[in-house]
Design a protein around this motif. Structure first.
Motif, short mmCIF file in Angstrom:
data_model
loop_
_atom_site.label_atom_id
_atom_site.label_comp_id
_atom_site.label_asym_id
_atom_site.label_seq_id
_atom_site.Cartn_x
_atom_site.Cartn_y
_atom_site.Cartn_z
N LEU A 60 5.03 -1.99 -13.78
CA LEU A 60 4.32 -1.61 -13.07
C LEU A 60 4.62 -2.80 -11.70
N HIS A 61 4.72 -4.17 -12.24
CA HIS A 61 5.34 -4.52 -11.04
C HIS A 61 7.17 -4.74 -10.88
N SER A 62 7.87 -4.00 -11.98
CA SER A 62 8.98 -4.54 -11.54
C SER A 62 8.93 -2.61 -10.46
N ALA A 63 8.17 -1.28 -10.86
CA ALA A 63 8.02 -0.65 -9.98
C ALA A 63 8.02 -0.43 -8.38
N LEU A 64 7.11 -2.22 -8.17
CA LEU A 64 7.25 -2.45 -6.94
C LEU A 64 7.68 -2.45 -5.70
N ASP A 65 9.39 -2.76 -6.02
CA ASP A 65 10.79 -2.59 -5.94
C ASP A 65 10.93 -1.52 -5.05
N MET A 66 11.05 -0.20 -6.40
CA MET A 66 10.74 0.54 -6.28
C MET A 66 10.10 1.83 -5.07
N VAL A 67 8.06 0.92 -5.06
CA VAL A 67 8.08 1.79 -4.09
C VAL A 67 8.56 1.72 -2.75
N GLU A 68 8.80 0.11 -2.47
CA GLU A 68 9.37 -0.19 -1.33
C GLU A 68 10.42 0.96 -0.81
N GLU A 69 10.88 0.66 -1.16
CA GLU A 69 12.32 1.84 -0.50
C GLU A 69 11.20 2.73 -0.32
N LYS A 70 11.11 3.70 -1.22
CA LYS A 70 9.86 5.42 -0.92
C LYS A 70 8.81 5.00 0.13
N VAL A 71 8.42 3.95 0.72
CA VAL A 71 7.52 4.06 1.42
C VAL A 71 8.24 4.21 2.76
N TRP A 72 9.42 3.72 2.79
CA TRP A 72 9.96 3.74 4.33
C TRP A 72 11.00 5.04 4.66
N ALA A 73 11.06 5.99 3.29
CA ALA A 73 11.87 6.88 3.51
C ALA A 73 10.54 8.51 3.81
N THR A 74 9.51 8.20 3.86
CA THR A 74 8.10 8.91 3.74
C THR A 74 6.80 8.49 4.47
N THR A 75 6.33 9.70 5.43
CA THR A 75 5.22 9.04 5.75
C THR A 75 3.96 9.56 5.18
N ALA A 76 3.99 10.19 3.94
CA ALA A 76 3.20 11.00 3.26
C ALA A 76 2.68 9.51 2.32
N MET A 77 0.93 9.55 1.85
CA MET A 77 0.45 8.75 1.13
C MET A 77 0.87 8.50 -0.28
N ALA A 78 1.09 9.54 -0.62
CA ALA A 78 1.55 10.39 -2.48
C ALA A 78 2.37 9.97 -2.62
N LEU A 79 2.97 9.17 -2.98
CA LEU A 79 4.67 8.61 -3.49
C LEU A 79 5.13 9.81 -4.15
N SER A 80 5.58 11.05 -4.24
CA SER A 80 5.64 11.68 -5.73
C SER A 80 7.22 12.22 -5.79
N PRO A 81 7.35 12.75 -7.23
CA PRO A 81 7.25 13.07 -8.45
C PRO A 81 6.46 11.35 -8.90
N HIS A 82 7.54 10.50 -9.09
CA HIS A 82 7.19 9.72 -9.64
C HIS A 82 8.03 8.40 -8.96
N VAL A 83 7.53 7.23 -8.56
CA VAL A 83 7.82 6.26 -8.72
C VAL A 83 9.51 5.42 -9.37
N ASP A 84 8.99 5.56 -10.70
CA ASP A 84 9.85 4.92 -11.59
C ASP A 84 9.47 5.23 -12.49
N GLU A 85 10.14 4.96 -14.15
CA GLU A 85 9.82 5.70 -15.10
C GLU A 85 10.36 4.28 -15.81
N PHE A 86 9.72 3.85 -17.45
CA PHE A 86 10.38 3.02 -18.51
C PHE A 86 10.27 3.27 -19.92
N ASN A 87 10.51 3.49 -20.43
CA ASN A 87 10.67 4.69 -22.05
C ASN A 87 9.79 5.96 -21.79
N GLU A 88 8.80 5.77 -22.38
CA GLU A 88 7.40 6.83 -22.32
C GLU A 88 6.61 6.19 -21.05
N PHE A 89 6.92 5.75 -20.53
CA PHE A 89 5.80 5.65 -19.66
C PHE A 89 6.59 5.43 -18.19
#
Length: 166
Positions: A60-89
């Motif tokens: 979750l904490h490592s995904a925050l960097d990906m969230v920060e990148e995606k926030v500036w690329a969209t005006t949507a509240m939901a950042l889809s489909p997923h912002v990060d992936e790690f093994n089975e998560f």
């Protein structure tokens, strides 16, 4: 009139929870809310070994960097489909109007298009409900920005959503 208003949020919560229990959901593991600068809320949704909890926090904490990148690329509240992936998560994210980020850690979504669509609808409903709870907290004039959310009613409603989701 007050009784009708008081029951309306409960009805919305039951509707959301009913949708969350529908087919197409995936096992949710944890949810966090990060304010502008600080972690303000965290809940484990699945019981498990303590070392798994550390992995969940790391993902979750490592995904925050990906969230920060995606926030500036969209005006949507939901950042889809997923912002990060790690093994089975996978990590899904939602950005509130005040910039707070909600992150949901869950197991990978099936490749079946119909199941994936239902799952995405369920996740959106979950985030909408959590966003409503969060908005009520931050609109309280006594709430301090980036303070830990310690409201018992928020935690109870969050626990109810978690029980339906995870």
């Amino acid at each position: 009139a007050a009784a009708a208003e008081a029951s309306a949020p409960a009805e919305r919560g039951r509707t959301c929870c009913a949708r969350m229990a529908a087919p197409g959901r995936v096992p949710a593991l944890a949810v966090v809310i990060v304010g502008r600068n600080e972690l303000v809320y965290e809940r484990r949704l699945a019981a498990g070994r303590e070392e798994q909890a550390h992995v969940h926090q790391f993902v979750l904490h490592s995904a925050l960097d990906m969230v920060e990148e995606k926030v500036w690329a969209t005006t949507a509240m939901a950042l889809s489909p997923h912002v990060d992936e790690f093994n089975e998560f996978q990590v899904r994210a939602w950005v509130a109007a005040d910039g707070a980020r909600f992150l949901l850690l869950h197991e990978k979504v099936a490749d079946d298009l119909a199941k994936r669509t239902r799952t995405e609808d369920n996740i959106r409903s979950f985030f909408e409900e959590v966003n409503e709870l969060y908005t009520k907290i931050v609109l309280n004039p006594f709430y301090e920005v980036d303070a830990k959310i310690t409201s018992p009613s928020f935690d109870r409603r969050g626990a109810a959503l978690a029980a339906q989701w995870g």
